[in-house]
Write a protein that holds these residues in place. Sequence first.
Motif, PDB file in Angstrom:
ATOM      1  N   LEU A 154      -3.535  -0.879  10.735  1.00 38.25           N
ATOM      2  CA  LEU A 154      -2.889  -1.962   9.988  1.00 38.25           C
ATOM      3  C   LEU A 154      -1.817  -2.655  10.827  1.00 38.25           C
ATOM      4  O   LEU A 154      -1.691  -3.880  10.805  1.00 38.25           O
ATOM      5  CB  LEU A 154      -2.263  -1.421   8.694  1.00 38.25           C
ATOM      6  CG  LEU A 154      -3.235  -0.886   7.644  1.00 38.25           C
ATOM      7  CD1 LEU A 154      -2.463  -0.225   6.506  1.00 38.25           C
ATOM      8  CD2 LEU A 154      -4.124  -2.001   7.104  1.00 38.25           C
ATOM      9  N   VAL A 159      -2.398   3.555   9.460  1.00 39.96           N
ATOM     10  CA  VAL A 159      -1.222   2.699   9.676  1.00 39.96           C
ATOM     11  C   VAL A 159      -1.291   2.049  11.067  1.00 39.96           C
ATOM     12  O   VAL A 159      -0.936   0.882  11.234  1.00 39.96           O
ATOM     13  CB  VAL A 159       0.087   3.497   9.490  1.00 39.96           C
ATOM     14  CG1 VAL A 159       1.293   2.625   9.823  1.00 39.96           C
ATOM     15  CG2 VAL A 159       0.210   4.018   8.057  1.00 39.96           C
ATOM     16  N   THR A 216       4.885   5.049   2.887  1.00 36.29           N
ATOM     17  CA  THR A 216       4.316   6.402   2.855  1.00 36.29           C
ATOM     18  C   THR A 216       5.408   7.398   2.491  1.00 36.29           C
ATOM     19  O   THR A 216       6.547   7.280   2.916  1.00 36.29           O
ATOM     20  CB  THR A 216       3.663   6.818   4.196  1.00 36.29           C
ATOM     21  OG1 THR A 216       4.656   6.856   5.231  1.00 36.29           O
ATOM     22  CG2 THR A 216       2.547   5.867   4.595  1.00 36.29           C
ATOM     23  N   TYR A 259       6.570  -1.665   7.400  1.00 35.24           N
ATOM     24  CA  TYR A 259       6.165  -0.294   7.089  1.00 35.24           C
ATOM     25  C   TYR A 259       7.401   0.568   6.860  1.00 35.24           C
ATOM     26  O   TYR A 259       8.163   0.822   7.787  1.00 35.24           O
ATOM     27  CB  TYR A 259       5.305   0.277   8.230  1.00 35.24           C
ATOM     28  CG  TYR A 259       5.013   1.762   8.117  1.00 35.24           C
ATOM     29  CD1 TYR A 259       4.882   2.378   6.866  1.00 35.24           C
ATOM     30  CD2 TYR A 259       4.848   2.545   9.246  1.00 35.24           C
ATOM     31  CE1 TYR A 259       4.625   3.740   6.756  1.00 35.24           C
ATOM     32  CE2 TYR A 259       4.578   3.913   9.153  1.00 35.24           C
ATOM     33  CZ  TYR A 259       4.483   4.508   7.903  1.00 35.24           C
ATOM     34  OH  TYR A 259       4.241   5.854   7.796  1.00 35.24           O
ATOM     35  N   PRO A 286      -2.475  -5.078   2.925  1.00 36.68           N
ATOM     36  CA  PRO A 286      -1.099  -5.036   2.433  1.00 36.68           C
ATOM     37  C   PRO A 286      -0.186  -5.840   3.345  1.00 36.68           C
ATOM     38  O   PRO A 286      -0.439  -5.966   4.541  1.00 36.68           O
ATOM     39  CB  PRO A 286      -0.748  -3.555   2.512  1.00 36.68           C
ATOM     40  CG  PRO A 286      -1.560  -3.055   3.667  1.00 36.68           C
ATOM     41  CD  PRO A 286      -2.858  -3.810   3.585  1.00 36.68           C
ATOM     42  N   VAL A 340       3.723  -1.447   3.699  1.00 38.17           N
ATOM     43  CA  VAL A 340       3.183  -0.096   3.518  1.00 38.17           C
ATOM     44  C   VAL A 340       4.334   0.855   3.257  1.00 38.17           C
ATOM     45  O   VAL A 340       5.415   0.735   3.846  1.00 38.17           O
ATOM     46  CB  VAL A 340       2.386   0.358   4.770  1.00 38.17           C
ATOM     47  CG1 VAL A 340       2.003   1.831   4.667  1.00 38.17           C
ATOM     48  CG2 VAL A 340       1.135  -0.493   4.953  1.00 38.17           C
ATOM     49  N   LEU A 368       0.873  -1.181   0.000  1.00 42.94           N
ATOM     50  CA  LEU A 368       0.000   0.000   0.000  1.00 42.94           C
ATOM     51  C   LEU A 368       0.906   1.224   0.000  1.00 42.94           C
ATOM     52  O   LEU A 368       1.643   1.462   0.958  1.00 42.94           O
ATOM     53  CB  LEU A 368      -0.905  -0.009   1.238  1.00 42.94           C
ATOM     54  CG  LEU A 368      -1.707   1.271   1.505  1.00 42.94           C
ATOM     55  CD1 LEU A 368      -2.641   1.600   0.343  1.00 42.94           C
ATOM     56  CD2 LEU A 368      -2.515   1.130   2.804  1.00 42.94           C
ATOM     57  N   SER A 369       0.879   1.979  -1.098  1.00 46.64           N
ATOM     58  CA  SER A 369       1.747   3.147  -1.249  1.00 46.64           C
ATOM     59  C   SER A 369       0.905   4.413  -1.170  1.00 46.64           C
ATOM     60  O   SER A 369      -0.046   4.587  -1.926  1.00 46.64           O
ATOM     61  CB  SER A 369       2.461   3.058  -2.599  1.00 46.64           C
ATOM     62  OG  SER A 369       3.037   4.299  -2.948  1.00 46.64           O
TER      63      SER A 369
END
Lengths: 354, 354
Positions: free
Chosen positions: A99, A96, A80, A108, A75, A78, A6-7
């Motif tokens: 998640l 986040v 970000t 992450y 996801p 991740v 997940l971007s």
Amino acid sequence: MEGRVLSIQSHVAFGYVGGKAAAFPLQCLGYDVDLVNTVNFSNHAGYGRSGGSKTSAAELESIFQAMEFNELLRPTRVLTGYIPDAEALSAVARLVEKLRKQNPELIYLLDPVMGDAGRLYVSADVIPVYRSLLPLSTIITPNWFEVETLTGISLTDLHSLRLALTKLHKDFGVPNVAISSIPLTQWLSETLPNAIRPPTVSESEHLLCITSSVSNENSPSDVHAQCVPLLPGYFSGVGDLFSSLVLAHYNSSLESSLPDVEVPPFRTSLSEAVSQALTKTHAVLCKTFEYSERLPEEERLVTDDEKDAVEPIRKVRRMRGRELRLVQSIDIIRSDFGDATRRLERWSGFWENL
Amino acid sequence: MEGRVLSIQSHVAFGYVGGKAAAFPLQCLGYDVDLVNTVNFSNHAGYGRSGGSKTSAAELESIFQAMEFNELLRPTRVLTGYIPDAEALSAVARLVEKLRKQNPELIYLLDPVMGDAGRLYVSADVIPVYRSLLPLSTIITPNWFEVETLTGISLTDLHSLRLALTKLHKDFGVPNVAISSIPLTQWLSETLPNAIRPPTVSESEHLLCITSSVSNENSPSDVHAQCVPLLPGYFSGVGDLFSSLVLAHYNSSLESSLPDVEVPPFRTSLSEAVSQALTKTHAVLCKTFEYSERLPEEERLVTDDEKDAVEPIRKVRRMRGRELRLVQSIDIIRSDFGDATRRLERWSGFWENL
């Protein structure tokens, strides 16, 4: 769903920064990529003028809620990046957190995109939100200035660098820190072990990359580093590409499987991932640099603040000519560089003589 | 800038429709892709619920204007897909008109995404705007229903199909028409030459693909066709993938270079491009179908309107399990299928006995 990233970062129609720099490499390396756009712009800010709009916090929430309702928030990783205002960043932070709670194995990668070279290019109220996000991260990829901004410590010598890393690891609970594109100042160069210091006399023409990973709470972190030649000129999206490649290559079970680790941790999952990312990013950058050098002269006019102010198209063309040659680098992205990998070396003695 | 596609269509965070289905294949085939998002949604509409928002005509204009100012409107190819309202579509039409004027060699693939199987899923005032756009196109890729909608002709026999194609070519000035995923009804099947008709008795389990290209104004168009086996179940984004591959493989200088053309035009640039696109799309679809079949039972519950209404998550999971396996198909996308290509054959006699 394995290998799903997940971007959450910026989108530009033209060129390669943010999600446009990250998605293609991740996809080429086999990841499904869920792409949430924090802005929808025509081009990156370096051009001087851009069209489009930011995605509001409410719109982001609406996207996240629908994804949750549809069970699409699954996801394994991740990423970000650029999230320009505190309210939007808070919405991302809440996501986040959820998640991370659902999946403790979640990887992450937080790229705390805030500024560069002493200049902040997000709203200052973003800083405390990023600090609150740090404990949720697996890896962070700040630049030199962002390390200073997050920790409040000016990096002027080995002592302050140690303090900053300690603060990130202990106070903010970040297990893995990767800092790339560090200008190799004299004090840094003098501090480096011989194995890492550039072999030539032209030390000022290198950039340093450092990783620091905590394997257990009671030991100091494992620090690795490597230098890469600096290419002249400024290229946008390089950090976004680098972060996506670090995330793509990060293999958290690596420590136990490395064949040539005599005494752990001569390599870490992070140092391995960053070695791959550094090698590929540098190769893409070389390709881009060579391409830009072959452009007609009017497409690569050097930076000249006075002339640029009178004739803004000068800067525009320079930016355009320096967009990453990402699509043309598909073989670089998918390659195994083997012995040609720019491998990070252990910085032995980093924590000695405290 | 060679091999640069400006793609204007929908964006979804999760899954593969619109730009998410088109960009990766185009990039894998070497094109830089400028991505303008006409909507920013969490997922496609088939899930029943989605978050996010449409891009307003004003926002699109703002993006186009900044791109123009920055001299970033230099595509060699343009691809337009889902644009849900007339005002936004008009903004796109003005842009394409400008690009066409600047570059008569521009290859513009217009996918007039309006509906399917008798149902319109855009606002009806989009239809006249699409009609006004048709003369700017190089290729259009409507489905059966969209051909009927654009021409106002019900396709019920060979005569009406000839009328519709003539209307598209002569009245609307479209040089190339590719219609894929046509249900092979009895009249269509009976009309097909032997070389194209599916060899088995199971004719109802095939879809037909037709291309029609005008090489000069005084001759009837060159019509080609091929059948592909129908896979059970509905998969989203297939048309978007197909259109992107047609655009990627279209080589307008092909006619003069084909080695085995005895009497031109046994092949056309369009029939060649569609042969590649059909082959690859079908291979991706097979991969997706096989994947979805291997999912646990609760992830692939068959369509049942009553049960779906009571338990919406049934449909959601079905949709999720049928998202295209696009990233996993990188080798399919980049392959040269050679003799295994599902090549379109000339539909000899299509225009005879008028």
